[in-house]
Design an enzyme around this catalytic site. Structure first.
Site, short mmCIF file in Angstrom:
data_model
loop_
_atom_site.label_atom_id
_atom_site.label_comp_id
_atom_site.label_asym_id
_atom_site.label_seq_id
_atom_site.Cartn_x
_atom_site.Cartn_y
_atom_site.Cartn_z
N ASP A 53 -1.65 -15.57 21.89
CA ASP A 53 -2.99 -16.18 22.10
C ASP A 53 -4.02 -15.11 21.82
O ASP A 53 -5.22 -15.17 22.60
CB ASP A 53 -3.05 -16.47 23.69
CG ASP A 53 -2.18 -17.46 24.22
OD1 ASP A 53 -1.61 -18.27 23.35
OD2 ASP A 53 -1.41 -17.41 25.25
N LYS A 84 -4.94 -16.38 16.65
CA LYS A 84 -4.53 -16.57 15.44
C LYS A 84 -4.69 -17.89 14.71
O LYS A 84 -5.28 -17.78 13.35
CB LYS A 84 -2.88 -16.66 15.54
CG LYS A 84 -2.11 -15.31 16.08
CD LYS A 84 -0.69 -15.48 16.21
CE LYS A 84 -0.42 -16.26 17.23
NZ LYS A 84 -0.51 -16.06 18.51
N GLY A 114 0.35 -22.63 21.00
CA GLY A 114 -0.97 -23.41 21.14
C GLY A 114 -2.00 -22.59 20.42
O GLY A 114 -2.16 -21.68 20.68
N HIS A 115 -2.36 -23.29 19.07
CA HIS A 115 -3.49 -22.59 18.19
C HIS A 115 -4.66 -23.35 18.23
O HIS A 115 -4.80 -24.42 17.90
CB HIS A 115 -2.54 -22.25 16.95
CG HIS A 115 -1.81 -21.36 16.84
ND1 HIS A 115 -1.07 -21.09 15.81
CD2 HIS A 115 -1.13 -20.62 17.89
CE1 HIS A 115 -0.13 -20.37 15.87
NE2 HIS A 115 0.04 -20.04 17.16
N GLN A 124 3.25 -16.85 18.72
CA GLN A 124 3.34 -15.91 19.49
C GLN A 124 2.88 -14.57 19.50
O GLN A 124 1.85 -14.58 18.54
CB GLN A 124 4.81 -15.88 19.84
CG GLN A 124 5.53 -16.92 20.83
CD GLN A 124 5.83 -18.00 19.51
OE1 GLN A 124 6.45 -17.94 18.78
NE2 GLN A 124 5.08 -19.29 19.92
P1 GDP Z 1 -3.68 -18.28 19.30
O1 GDP Z 1 -2.59 -18.98 19.95
O2 GDP Z 1 -3.38 -16.89 18.81
O3 GDP Z 1 -4.01 -19.16 18.08
O4 GDP Z 1 -4.93 -18.34 20.29
P2 GDP Z 1 -5.23 -19.45 21.33
O5 GDP Z 1 -5.86 -20.51 20.62
O6 GDP Z 1 -3.95 -19.85 22.35
O7 GDP Z 1 -6.22 -18.78 22.31
C1 GDP Z 1 -7.20 -18.15 21.77
C2 GDP Z 1 -8.56 -18.77 22.51
O8 GDP Z 1 -9.58 -18.28 22.34
C3 GDP Z 1 -8.85 -20.19 21.96
O9 GDP Z 1 -9.34 -20.90 23.44
C4 GDP Z 1 -10.26 -19.91 20.94
O10 GDP Z 1 -10.86 -21.12 21.01
C5 GDP Z 1 -10.77 -18.84 21.65
N1 GDP Z 1 -11.34 -17.83 20.72
C6 GDP Z 1 -10.81 -17.23 19.61
N2 GDP Z 1 -11.64 -16.56 19.09
C7 GDP Z 1 -12.63 -16.29 19.97
C8 GDP Z 1 -13.79 -15.37 20.14
O11 GDP Z 1 -14.10 -14.72 19.39
N3 GDP Z 1 -14.52 -15.55 21.30
C9 GDP Z 1 -14.43 -16.45 22.27
N4 GDP Z 1 -14.98 -16.38 23.22
N5 GDP Z 1 -13.13 -17.24 22.20
C10 GDP Z 1 -12.60 -17.16 21.18
P1 IMO Z 2 0.79 -18.67 20.80
O1 IMO Z 2 1.35 -19.00 19.32
C1 IMO Z 2 1.58 -16.95 24.50
C2 IMO Z 2 5.58 -16.89 26.27
C3 IMO Z 2 5.72 -17.71 27.27
C4 IMO Z 2 6.86 -17.00 28.02
C5 IMO Z 2 7.70 -16.43 26.83
C6 IMO Z 2 9.27 -17.20 26.60
O2 IMO Z 2 -0.18 -19.60 21.23
O3 IMO Z 2 0.27 -17.27 20.81
P2 IMO Z 2 9.37 -19.68 25.41
O4 IMO Z 2 9.00 -21.03 25.92
O5 IMO Z 2 8.87 -19.20 24.02
O6 IMO Z 2 10.65 -19.41 25.51
O7 IMO Z 2 8.74 -18.50 26.50
O8 IMO Z 2 7.02 -16.39 25.82
N1 IMO Z 2 5.09 -17.40 25.02
C7 IMO Z 2 3.57 -17.28 24.59
N2 IMO Z 2 2.67 -16.79 25.38
N3 IMO Z 2 1.31 -17.39 23.33
C8 IMO Z 2 2.41 -18.18 22.75
O9 IMO Z 2 2.25 -18.56 21.72
C9 IMO Z 2 3.54 -18.20 23.43
N4 IMO Z 2 4.73 -18.69 23.13
C10 IMO Z 2 5.68 -18.38 24.19
O10 IMO Z 2 4.70 -17.95 28.19
O11 IMO Z 2 6.30 -15.90 28.91
MG MG Z 3 -1.77 -19.71 21.93
#
Ligand code: GDP
Ligand code: IMO
Ligand code: MG
Length: 432
Positions: free
Chosen positions: A13, A16, A40-41, A226
């Protein structure tokens, strides 16, 4: 060769999705190589939020081809909904834009049920998985009981594979977990409509497609899911996911050689978060952690769970640089700190009285680690409207410089908001 790997440098999270979407303006291909719908991207474009779980984050650019590679575990039901949502939003008009490797491992309903059974059973190990069936599906791949996407196109192959996979699962469900057993024919009927929808995107040899793209000088982004500290081998085991999440996984997950990768970009937040159980030395269990969670909207994009928040951990990031051979960094969510009087970075750990500066190989040591923090002044200014680096307040620049110097790795991208345009470039990605 211009293959660039983009991976999460923390516990997932990191942002990416946003970075890959921004980078894909200049990419011909974006390829996922591991993980599944546990990811979840989030992409924010023209004020609209899109959350992707399996489809690569280049999909909003119609000239970018997106490939789901062999190393991915495929939730066909979820993928069909994801594709439908993208189409309803006006994306993916040309089916050629998405290709799904026939070699992908399928997540079957019994994998999800097994994941949930293990999480709810009173077992000693509580990981807090996403319950998407990731672990059980990778287990089946390793124990040669998995179905591939290609198998689903033949009822005979599917039946044959299920004959090996099902008896053990059903014995567990009925004998240990008091859960429902599965029948082969029901599973074949369950899969049929999804296979029908997805056949348009079937790629017989995705590895070859990627190889050819690289050979002909196309710009290819490899999108990790991840984070490095969730890597099944090198992460905070056993509190990890079930795939290899580090940069080398792009090669093994896709069947391409390490020499095809020219850069490895690590994505990190200005702070750290973690979802689920496991050690997290710089965690903030106070109102600052709560504030970061609220302002940073730190709730899981896949499960909605609140993310644990803490100061940026430079010990962990140094480890991540080592694991991945990171050449460049992106620093995300700097805007979230606005209004904090002072901010801290974790530069070492105190483990039972011993001060260490390297990430401990033992999870027990990590669990015992107390963070050693260095404090710096914060800033009041709202960074979300800053357009250029020189407009950043001095305290924010100092914070960035401290991190860059400590990690001895260039920070090429600074993000100050979720939207595409809230991105400050230090250096363009595809330049050398
Ligand atoms: P990922 O799994 O690495 O793609 O990241 P996620 O989408 O799960 O979580 C990142 C969150 O931060 C999302 O809600 C993005 O919209 C948000 N986000 C990304 N870059 C920024 C930033 O520079 N500032 C803020 N406030 N939010 C951001
Ligand atoms: P993105 O791509 C954050 C965590 C879960 C749990 C552990 C194992 O959005 O960054 P799993 O379902 O993979 O067997 O769970 O890994 N986890 C993540 N945490 N971002 C993710 O993906 C994750 N995918 C799995 O919360 O701790
Ligand atoms: Mg994510």
């Amino acid at each position: 060769m211009s293959g660039i790997v983009v991976i999460g440098a923390q516990w997932g999270d990191e942002g990416k999705g946003k970075v890959v979407d921004v980078f894909s303006e200049n990419a011909d291909y974006v390829v996922r190589f591991q993980g599944g719908a546990n990811a979840g991207h989030t992409l924010v474009v023209n004020g609209k939020k899109t959350i992707l779980h399996l489809v690569p984050s280049g999909i909003l650019r119609e000239d970018t081809i997106c490939i789901i590679g062999p190393g991915v575990v495929l939730d066909i039901e979820g993928l069909v909904s994801e594709i439908e949502e993208l189409k309803a939003a006006g994306y993916l008009k040309n089916p050629k834009q998405l290709q799904i490797s026939e070699q992908c491992t399928i997540i079957m309903p019994y994998h999800k049920q097994l994941d949930a059974c293990r999480e709810t059973a009173q077992e000693a190990l509580k990981i807090g998985t996403t319950r998407k069936g990731i672990g059980p599906a990778y287990e089946d791949r390793a124990s040669r009981r998995a179905l591939t996407f290609g198998d689903l196109f033949s009822a005979e192959s599917t039946r044959h594979r299920l004959a090996t996979a099902l008896p053990e699962k059903n014995a567990l469900f009925t004998g240990l977990y008091n859960a429902k057993a599965y029948k082969s024919e029901d599973l074949i009927s369950w899969a049929a409509p999804y296979v029908e929808s997805l056949k348009l995107y079937r790629s017989r040899d995705a590895s070859m497609v990627i190889h050819r793209a690289l050979k002909t000088g196309k710009r290819v982004l490899f999108e990790g899911a991840q984070g490095s500290l969730l890597d099944v081998l090198h992460g905070t085991y056993p509190f990890v996911t079930s795939s290899s999440t580090i940069a080398g996984s792009a090669c093994t997950g896709l069947g391409i050689g390490p020499t095809t990768v020219s850069k490895v970009v690590g994505i990190m937040k200005a702070y750290a978060t973690r979802v689920g159980a496991g050690p997290f030395p710089s965690e903030l269990l106070n109102d600052v952690g709560e504030r970061i969670r609220t302002i940073g909207n730190e709730f899981g994009a896949t499960t909605g769970r609140p993310r644990r928040c803490g100061w940026i951990d430079l010990v962990a990031l140094k480890y991540s640089i080592r694991l991945n051979g990171l050449t460049n960094l992106a620093l995300m969510k700097l805007d979230v700190f606005s209004g904090l009087e002072k901010v801290a970075v974790c530069t070492g750990y105190n483990v039972g009285g011993e001060i260490i500066h390297e990430f401990p190989a033992s999870t027990e040591d990590l669990e015992a680690a107390q963070p050693i923090l260095e404090w710096m002044p914060g800033w009041k200014e709202d960074l979300s409207r800053v357009n250029t680096l020189k407009d950043l307040p001095r305290a924010a620049t100092n914070y960035i410089d401290f991190i860059g110097n400590h990690l001895a790795t260039p920070i090429d991208v600074i993000s100050v908001g979720p939207a595409r345009e809230q991105t400050l470039w230090v250096k363009p990605l595809f330049s050398t």
